[in-house]
Design an enzyme around this catalytic site. Structure first.
Site, PDB file in Angstrom:
ATOM      1  N   LYS A 179      -5.565 -13.143   6.354  1.00 13.17           N
ATOM      2  CA  LYS A 179      -5.154 -14.538   6.542  1.00 13.17           C
ATOM      3  C   LYS A 179      -5.739 -15.346   5.391  1.00 13.17           C
ATOM      4  O   LYS A 179      -6.943 -15.559   5.330  1.00 13.17           O
ATOM      5  CB  LYS A 179      -5.637 -15.082   7.878  1.00 13.17           C
ATOM      6  CG  LYS A 179      -5.016 -16.423   8.224  1.00 13.17           C
ATOM      7  CD  LYS A 179      -5.421 -16.897   9.597  1.00 13.17           C
ATOM      8  CE  LYS A 179      -4.601 -18.107   9.996  1.00 13.17           C
ATOM      9  NZ  LYS A 179      -4.668 -19.198   9.024  1.00 13.17           N
ATOM     10  N   ASP A 181      -6.794 -18.348   3.079  1.00 10.16           N
ATOM     11  CA  ASP A 181      -7.307 -19.690   3.355  1.00 10.16           C
ATOM     12  C   ASP A 181      -6.715 -20.652   2.339  1.00 10.16           C
ATOM     13  O   ASP A 181      -7.388 -21.129   1.423  1.00 10.16           O
ATOM     14  CB  ASP A 181      -8.839 -19.675   3.271  1.00 10.16           C
ATOM     15  CG  ASP A 181      -9.453 -20.938   3.849  1.00 10.16           C
ATOM     16  OD1 ASP A 181      -8.683 -21.756   4.393  1.00 10.16           O
ATOM     17  OD2 ASP A 181     -10.668 -21.102   3.743  1.00 10.16           O
ATOM     18  N   GLU A 316     -11.009 -15.696   6.740  1.00  8.03           N
ATOM     19  CA  GLU A 316     -10.652 -16.537   7.887  1.00  8.03           C
ATOM     20  C   GLU A 316     -10.173 -15.702   9.066  1.00  8.03           C
ATOM     21  O   GLU A 316     -10.381 -16.062  10.216  1.00  8.03           O
ATOM     22  CB  GLU A 316      -9.562 -17.538   7.481  1.00  8.03           C
ATOM     23  CG  GLU A 316      -9.237 -18.536   8.575  1.00  8.03           C
ATOM     24  CD  GLU A 316      -8.100 -19.476   8.190  1.00  8.03           C
ATOM     25  OE1 GLU A 316      -7.639 -20.220   9.072  1.00  8.03           O
ATOM     26  OE2 GLU A 316      -7.676 -19.458   7.029  1.00  8.03           O
ATOM     27  N   HIS A 586      18.913 -29.198  30.519  1.00 13.76           N
ATOM     28  CA  HIS A 586      20.294 -29.447  30.102  1.00 13.76           C
ATOM     29  C   HIS A 586      20.652 -28.505  28.956  1.00 13.76           C
ATOM     30  O   HIS A 586      20.272 -28.743  27.803  1.00 13.76           O
ATOM     31  CB  HIS A 586      20.461 -30.903  29.668  1.00 13.76           C
ATOM     32  CG  HIS A 586      20.165 -31.896  30.748  1.00 13.76           C
ATOM     33  ND1 HIS A 586      21.112 -32.325  31.653  1.00 13.76           N
ATOM     34  CD2 HIS A 586      19.007 -32.511  31.103  1.00 13.76           C
ATOM     35  CE1 HIS A 586      20.565 -33.185  32.492  1.00 13.76           C
ATOM     36  NE2 HIS A 586      19.279 -33.311  32.185  1.00 13.76           N
ATOM     37  N   ASP A 604      30.310 -32.794  34.950  1.00 11.14           N
ATOM     38  CA  ASP A 604      29.159 -33.367  35.645  1.00 11.14           C
ATOM     39  C   ASP A 604      29.668 -34.316  36.720  1.00 11.14           C
ATOM     40  O   ASP A 604      30.205 -35.383  36.424  1.00 11.14           O
ATOM     41  CB  ASP A 604      28.271 -34.108  34.636  1.00 11.14           C
ATOM     42  CG  ASP A 604      26.970 -34.573  35.269  1.00 11.14           C
ATOM     43  OD1 ASP A 604      26.709 -34.196  36.432  1.00 11.14           O
ATOM     44  OD2 ASP A 604      26.222 -35.307  34.609  1.00 11.14           O
ATOM     45  N   ASP A 606      28.811 -36.803  39.720  1.00 13.28           N
ATOM     46  CA  ASP A 606      27.712 -37.606  40.269  1.00 13.28           C
ATOM     47  C   ASP A 606      28.190 -38.310  41.534  1.00 13.28           C
ATOM     48  O   ASP A 606      28.802 -39.385  41.469  1.00 13.28           O
ATOM     49  CB  ASP A 606      27.235 -38.640  39.241  1.00 13.28           C
ATOM     50  CG  ASP A 606      26.615 -37.977  38.024  1.00 13.28           C
ATOM     51  OD1 ASP A 606      25.882 -36.993  38.212  1.00 13.28           O
ATOM     52  OD2 ASP A 606      26.868 -38.440  36.901  1.00 13.28           O
TER      53      ASP A 606
END
Length: 623
Positions: A179, A181, A316, A586, A604, A606
């Protein structure tokens, strides 16, 4: 000639010529002027031609339907003969792309927007005409590697990000790398121009001219490389502070660009190639180069030993990657990072006054954003500063001062004494030993500013980075559902029914077979109510750094910018939505691999409060 078009509404003239020897299919070069077909010849595409019906009968009818499986042209096509005239004798046809998943719109649908190199040798028309055998180290691998495909160069690629983990994975199916740095940089070369782009899409080409010059000398006209820029100490270890000095215009140590992946080269998209093969291609691409370009090597297997040696050397940590993983533009569990010490970015929200002979400030007040987008106080850092960094950071904060605290819950008692607040815009990288029970960093040391990281994306890097009550295993098994840890599992989300967070997760676990077919692999827009639907709720479309690794990131271009949505692929991903306090899900009408081709329409309904349930059921059946 305009060449073929992938747009079904565009028709292209195709002229029937006399039969050619089969050997001509692999010929590339220059035919002398005055001879039949005189001029430069390129093998622009190659592959398979598959007739859909009897080709002889369809040819006679003047309507030939077929499929192409080429490196550039794919999918279903039609050749339609134009009306015969005395001068053409039926030689003129129209080539038309049929509507299918391979069809395209816009500039990328035209031949002029596709790769203009030979599918056989990778040469341009000019290079073929010159008669030179242009050397392109690694191109043989590019053409033959599994998963490599011809494609236009992407506009704004995003790096593949690793998920934090406590320990390295076992087995030979993983490649382990140091890793570095440093700063993550995508190196992009197009039309002989090289750009160095940060994760935050900043162009740092002018900051590292030696890297730009070295990358420009590579014998490829187009490529995208992934790596990190570091500054090396005399003992070969990276020095993050020295790298910060270079960004300020100060000379400080040897710069190295450690290249560990290749996304694109010479008209070929390499993101679908398994990592171990991409490494071989990358090594070929970097043959013969010297600093500042460095091939980022790896060790296969023996993750624990690699990690132990990295820590003993003062590094690191390591990054472990699945050998067969594809390059995903976003965070993915196929890449994981393991750090020797706890270290992450924090947002600077204030500072304390200096004491004694110290100038500038005493300590920086640190924070991170939680799931609800609130800045959470995480403690102070008062060590690790040089006189230059004290003055530099003081100057930056002077322009950001504010009267009130930016933290959701401000520090109190001694922590709040002689404090100045600032706008939460600066990001600091901090190393620390542990977390206290109160969620405050212990023995923190400043490592440097991170101008490449947006402040709003800074959150806890992993559950392991949280308070001891989590990391020491005090949670019981009943708080895990499908392997996902639920914090505050007894929190009531629906008071009317008395349903808790755990109840909702267990319900999803029981009904996942009915839910996932409608959610899986689709970008999601979410309504989150972390404390239940009667408390504060907010709508979220785009991901940030705090999203669990069990969710999949979906890059979507919106209003000229690359944004990221969440997608669920399995049960753990679904349960992670519960952990995030999601009460409404959704899904898009399209899938993540075909965003522009929706395969679902949603009605949809309602109902008003006066509508009876049985009437609603009848209405649904009629729809």
């Amino acid at each position: 000639p305009k060449g073929p078009s992938l747009n079904p509404s565009r028709k292209r003239l195709a002229v029937h010529v006399e039969d050619h020897p089969v050997e001509y299919a692999s010929f590339e070069g220059t035919i002398p002027q005055g001879e039949y077909g005189g001029g430069t010849v390129m093998v622009w595409d190659r592959g398979a031609w598959l007739p859909e019906n009897d080709p002889v009968q369809e040819y006679g009818k003047g309507h030939l339907r077929f499929r192409l499986q080429g490196e550039k042209l794919k999918g279903a096509w039609t050749l339609a003969r134009m009306n015969r005239s005395p001068d053409t004798q039926g030689r003129n046809w129209l080539l038309i792309k049929k509507k299918d998943p391979e069809a395209r719109q816009g500039p990328l649908a035209e031949a002029s927007g596709m790769e203009d190199r030979s599918a056989l040798t990778g040469r341009t028309m000019e290079e073929i005409a010159s008669g030179r055998d242009v050397s392109r180290s690694g191109t043989g691998d590019l053409f033959e590697a599994e998963g490599a495909r011809p494609a236009p160069m992407p506009g704004r690629p995003k790096p593949h990000l690793a998920v934090p983990a406590r320990e390295p994975p076992e087995g030979d199916g993983w490649l382990h790398e140091i890793k570095y740095d440093g700063y993550r940089i995508l190196c992009i070369k197009k039309d002989s121009a090289v750009r160095l782009i940060t994760r935050n899409n900043q162009d740092w080409s002018e900051k590292f001219p030696d890297v730009v010059q070295a990358a420009a000398s590579l014998p490829f006209e187009q490529f995208i490389l992934d790596g990190e820029i570091v500054v090396l100490l005399p003992d070969g270890k990276p020095d993050f502070q020295a790298l910060q000095n270079i960004l300020k215009g100060e000379k400080s140590g040897r710069t190295g660009y450690y290249v560990f992946d290749a996304l694109f080269c010479s008209g070929y998209d390499l993101t679908g190639v398994p990592l171990v093969q991409r490494k071989k291609i990358l090594q070929r691409m970097l043959e013969g180069v010297s600093r500042p370009l460095v091939y980022g090597d790896y060790i296969q297997g023996e993750g624990e030993r690699v990690f132990a040696h990295a820590c003993r050397m003062g590094m690191e940590g390591i990054v472990s990657k699945q050998a067969e993983s594809r390059y995903e533009q976003g965070r993915s569990r196929t890449w994981i990072k393991v750090k020797c010490l706890k270290r992450q970015e924090f947002v600077i929200g204030g500072y304390s006054e200096p004491s004694g002979s110290r100038s500038g400030f005493g300590a920086l007040l640190l924070g991170y954003y939680d799931e609800a987008g609130r800045l959470v106080y995480a403690g102070r850092v008062g060590t690790g500063f040089s006189e230059k960094t004290l003055q530099d950071i003081s100057g930056r904060m002077a322009t950001l001062e504010r009267k009130d605290s930016p933290f959701h819950k401000s520090p109190s008692g001694r922590e709040a004494g002689k404090v100045h607040w600032v706008q939460p815009q600066l990001v600091a990288e901090v190393e620390f030993s542990d977390w206290t029970e109160d969620h405050i960093v212990r023995q923190a040391s400043f490592k440097g500013l991170r101008p490449d990281k947006p402040a709003r994306e800074v959150g806890l890097e992993s559950p392991e980075a949280g308070p001891r009550s989590v990391t020491k295993g005090k949670e019981s098994r009943k708080n895990r559902v499908a392997g996902v840890l639920l914090t505050n599992p007894e929190r009531i989300l629906y008071p009317e029914q008395g349903l808790t967070k755990r109840d909702l997760a267990l319900f999803y676990q029981k009904t996942a077979g009915l839910i996932l077919p409608h959610l899986a692999d689709r970008p999601l827009s979410l309504v989150r109510c972390p404390k239940g639907h009667r408390d504060v709720c907010f709508y979220q479309k785009h991901l940030n750094e705090q999203i669990p690794e069990t969710l999949t990131e979906v890059p979507v271009r919106e209003k000229g910018e690359q944004r990221t949505y969440a997608a669920v692929r399995d049960l753990p991903g679904l349960i992670s939505l519960v952990q995030l306090g999601v009460l409404e899900i959704h899904p898009w009408g399209s899938r993540m691999d075909m965003l522009e081709k929706p395969d679902r329409m949603i009605f949809d309904l309602d109902p008003g409060p006066e509508i009876r349930p049985e009437d609603m059921v009848e209405a649904l059946s009629l729809v």
